[in-house]
Design a protein around this motif. Sequence first.
Motif, PDB file in Angstrom:
ATOM      1  N   TRP A 101       0.839  -1.198   0.000  1.00 50.05           N
ATOM      2  CA  TRP A 101       0.000   0.000   0.000  1.00 50.05           C
ATOM      3  C   TRP A 101       0.876   1.251   0.000  1.00 50.05           C
ATOM      4  O   TRP A 101       1.915   1.304   0.657  1.00 50.05           O
ATOM      5  CB  TRP A 101      -0.918   0.006   1.217  1.00 50.05           C
ATOM      6  CG  TRP A 101      -2.014  -1.015   1.097  1.00 50.05           C
ATOM      7  CD1 TRP A 101      -1.885  -2.368   1.248  1.00 50.05           C
ATOM      8  CD2 TRP A 101      -3.375  -0.772   0.775  1.00 50.05           C
ATOM      9  NE1 TRP A 101      -3.093  -2.980   1.029  1.00 50.05           N
ATOM     10  CE2 TRP A 101      -4.031  -2.028   0.737  1.00 50.05           C
ATOM     11  CE3 TRP A 101      -4.120   0.363   0.510  1.00 50.05           C
ATOM     12  CZ2 TRP A 101      -5.383  -2.163   0.452  1.00 50.05           C
ATOM     13  CZ3 TRP A 101      -5.474   0.235   0.225  1.00 50.05           C
ATOM     14  CH2 TRP A 101      -6.096  -1.018   0.193  1.00 50.05           C
ATOM     15  N   ASP A 105      -2.992   5.454  -1.317  1.00 48.29           N
ATOM     16  CA  ASP A 105      -3.942   4.345  -1.234  1.00 48.29           C
ATOM     17  C   ASP A 105      -4.566   4.266   0.156  1.00 48.29           C
ATOM     18  O   ASP A 105      -5.779   4.071   0.299  1.00 48.29           O
ATOM     19  CB  ASP A 105      -3.239   3.019  -1.548  1.00 48.29           C
ATOM     20  CG  ASP A 105      -2.644   2.977  -2.937  1.00 48.29           C
ATOM     21  OD1 ASP A 105      -3.224   3.595  -3.846  1.00 48.29           O
ATOM     22  OD2 ASP A 105      -1.588   2.331  -3.116  1.00 48.29           O
ATOM     23  N   ARG A 271       0.818   2.350 -11.359  1.00 45.45           N
ATOM     24  CA  ARG A 271       0.172   3.263 -10.426  1.00 45.45           C
ATOM     25  C   ARG A 271      -1.279   2.859 -10.274  1.00 45.45           C
ATOM     26  O   ARG A 271      -1.830   2.125 -11.106  1.00 45.45           O
ATOM     27  CB  ARG A 271       0.300   4.717 -10.851  1.00 45.45           C
ATOM     28  CG  ARG A 271      -0.492   5.123 -12.067  1.00 45.45           C
ATOM     29  CD  ARG A 271      -0.388   6.635 -12.303  1.00 45.45           C
ATOM     30  NE  ARG A 271       0.989   7.057 -12.521  1.00 45.45           N
ATOM     31  CZ  ARG A 271       1.351   8.332 -12.613  1.00 45.45           C
ATOM     32  NH1 ARG A 271       0.451   9.294 -12.507  1.00 45.45           N
ATOM     33  NH2 ARG A 271       2.610   8.661 -12.830  1.00 45.45           N
ATOM     34  N   ARG A 272      -1.910   3.348  -9.202  1.00 45.71           N
ATOM     35  CA  ARG A 272      -3.299   3.003  -8.921  1.00 45.71           C
ATOM     36  C   ARG A 272      -4.189   4.231  -9.086  1.00 45.71           C
ATOM     37  O   ARG A 272      -3.825   5.327  -8.682  1.00 45.71           O
ATOM     38  CB  ARG A 272      -3.438   2.444  -7.496  1.00 45.71           C
ATOM     39  CG  ARG A 272      -2.632   1.163  -7.289  1.00 45.71           C
ATOM     40  CD  ARG A 272      -2.839   0.566  -5.897  1.00 45.71           C
ATOM     41  NE  ARG A 272      -2.007  -0.637  -5.768  1.00 45.71           N
ATOM     42  CZ  ARG A 272      -0.926  -0.723  -4.998  1.00 45.71           C
ATOM     43  NH1 ARG A 272      -0.542   0.326  -4.280  1.00 45.71           N
ATOM     44  NH2 ARG A 272      -0.225  -1.824  -4.945  1.00 45.71           N
ATOM     45  N   TRP A 274      -8.002   5.439  -8.089  1.00 42.29           N
ATOM     46  CA  TRP A 274      -9.151   5.118  -7.245  1.00 42.29           C
ATOM     47  C   TRP A 274     -10.429   5.657  -7.872  1.00 42.29           C
ATOM     48  O   TRP A 274     -10.446   6.758  -8.442  1.00 42.29           O
ATOM     49  CB  TRP A 274      -8.948   5.694  -5.850  1.00 42.29           C
ATOM     50  CG  TRP A 274      -7.975   4.889  -5.050  1.00 42.29           C
ATOM     51  CD1 TRP A 274      -6.611   4.896  -5.172  1.00 42.29           C
ATOM     52  CD2 TRP A 274      -8.280   3.927  -4.039  1.00 42.29           C
ATOM     53  NE1 TRP A 274      -6.048   4.001  -4.290  1.00 42.29           N
ATOM     54  CE2 TRP A 274      -7.043   3.396  -3.579  1.00 42.29           C
ATOM     55  CE3 TRP A 274      -9.462   3.474  -3.471  1.00 42.29           C
ATOM     56  CZ2 TRP A 274      -6.982   2.428  -2.584  1.00 42.29           C
ATOM     57  CZ3 TRP A 274      -9.397   2.512  -2.469  1.00 42.29           C
ATOM     58  CH2 TRP A 274      -8.171   2.000  -2.039  1.00 42.29           C
ATOM     59  N   PHE A 306     -10.267   0.371  -6.770  1.00 42.99           N
ATOM     60  CA  PHE A 306      -9.173   0.999  -7.510  1.00 42.99           C
ATOM     61  C   PHE A 306      -8.740   0.115  -8.671  1.00 42.99           C
ATOM     62  O   PHE A 306      -9.007  -1.086  -8.707  1.00 42.99           O
ATOM     63  CB  PHE A 306      -7.971   1.297  -6.597  1.00 42.99           C
ATOM     64  CG  PHE A 306      -7.290   0.085  -6.020  1.00 42.99           C
ATOM     65  CD1 PHE A 306      -6.359  -0.637  -6.757  1.00 42.99           C
ATOM     66  CD2 PHE A 306      -7.579  -0.326  -4.727  1.00 42.99           C
ATOM     67  CE1 PHE A 306      -5.725  -1.751  -6.212  1.00 42.99           C
ATOM     68  CE2 PHE A 306      -6.952  -1.434  -4.180  1.00 42.99           C
ATOM     69  CZ  PHE A 306      -6.027  -2.152  -4.928  1.00 42.99           C
ATOM     70  N   THR A 308      -5.273  -0.804 -11.003  1.00 42.50           N
ATOM     71  CA  THR A 308      -3.819  -0.704 -11.116  1.00 42.50           C
ATOM     72  C   THR A 308      -3.462  -0.745 -12.594  1.00 42.50           C
ATOM     73  O   THR A 308      -3.930  -1.614 -13.331  1.00 42.50           O
ATOM     74  CB  THR A 308      -3.111  -1.864 -10.394  1.00 42.50           C
ATOM     75  OG1 THR A 308      -3.537  -1.887  -9.032  1.00 42.50           O
ATOM     76  CG2 THR A 308      -1.593  -1.676 -10.449  1.00 42.50           C
TER      77      THR A 308
END
Length: 440
Positions: A101, A105, A271-272, A274, A306, A308
């Motif tokens: 995390w 996040d 990268r994430r 959301w 989310f 990725t």
Amino acid sequence: MGKPNRKHRAAKQRAQQGASEFWATEGGEPPTPEEIGNAVLAAAMASARIGAGSKTPRGDSGVAARFAGQVATRELPGHDLGYGVHLAGRHIIKRVFQHGWLPGDVQQAARRRVDDFAVSFLVDVMADYVRPFAPATMDETWIEQIRAIEADTWWSDSEPHFGQWAAKHMLTVAAAITTVVEALALLLLLPELELIRPLPGTARPQGTVHHHVDEKVLGRVRGLLAKAESTSFPEEAETLSAKAQELMTKYALDRVLVDADASVPDLPGARRIWLETPYIDAKALLVNVVAGANRSRAIVASAWGFVTIVGDEADLEAIEVLTTSLLVQATRAMIASGDRDTRGDEARSRTFRKSFLVAYAARIGERLAAATAATIAESAEPERLLPVLASHQIAVDTAFDTLFPHARNRGITIRSAEGWEAGRAAADRARLDGQRRIDR
């Protein structure tokens, strides 16, 4: 009472008993800061307890309040209590970060599941965690996210953070401890994720180069998307979005040719992004098609909300900017479609709106893919560009498969034909053909 109920009741009683025994010390001595920290950890674990053989939280939600009441009645020294809370928070946040995390996040997960006081506590815990690390030993994503969530050590080192934080938010000791236990319980529930960025204290590999989108290009893209979001005409909005995609594609194609000649090419990153509820899966599909059109791969974690994305750093920046705008536009088009008098209550139902977003995403994906193919065909060196893009795709696929070896495709059920047709119609208004060329 059946056996399952007796088992659940016994587990609940054990949690309650554990809460009452947190302070058991030999000879009635007051607990040390370390023992207080262990008690806070135990209370958080009881609050977030996972049932045996199940991934569903079955903890006792009342543990936090009961434990806080015990803390208040014992009148523990403020310094010892504060240091104990500090030890518990640092122990759990370290585990969370080791499980993949990132600061952003944690903040996103927290604001969806706990109150603002708990969010502020966790932000402070993260600020305290990164304080010992020199910026040179921290990944740039960590630095950016710590700055974005405004995680700074605002408190004085003369006293523990806990007391100053409680005073800042005008919380009683009992209320503050309840919040701390609830916040830490959330951290205990966070699943293990892929480690997509190096942990603080880990020096970045020598020679690694991260190419970012040129700020002038990104500024022009943001300008086009800002106009798209502000206009009340869907056709104009989608045309402006298409121009933004065309500009980013041309920039990216120039970049991959330069990278092909470089001794140190840009390596795939991740990268994430959301997403806001509802319709997480439908919105994730829109992110996925934009990622595909920009030479990247995406995977959604629906339970947490989310996506990725794996790809080159510059492509990831472009995808995040484009998807943020397209999600705003898609949602606005969906709501506008439901407001039309020609449609009944069906157009405002969940099934219609989910089908609308899925169809919108699918059609936008088709048109973005066609626009990308046309841009490649019109490039100055298409015969040289195609093998470079193929090599690039292999690198992205390899990185994706390494991070997500068990990834699988999953379909989305469509239950409203009217919503599907309306979504495709909205996406079809995008004039992707015959665009005027954008000068670099």
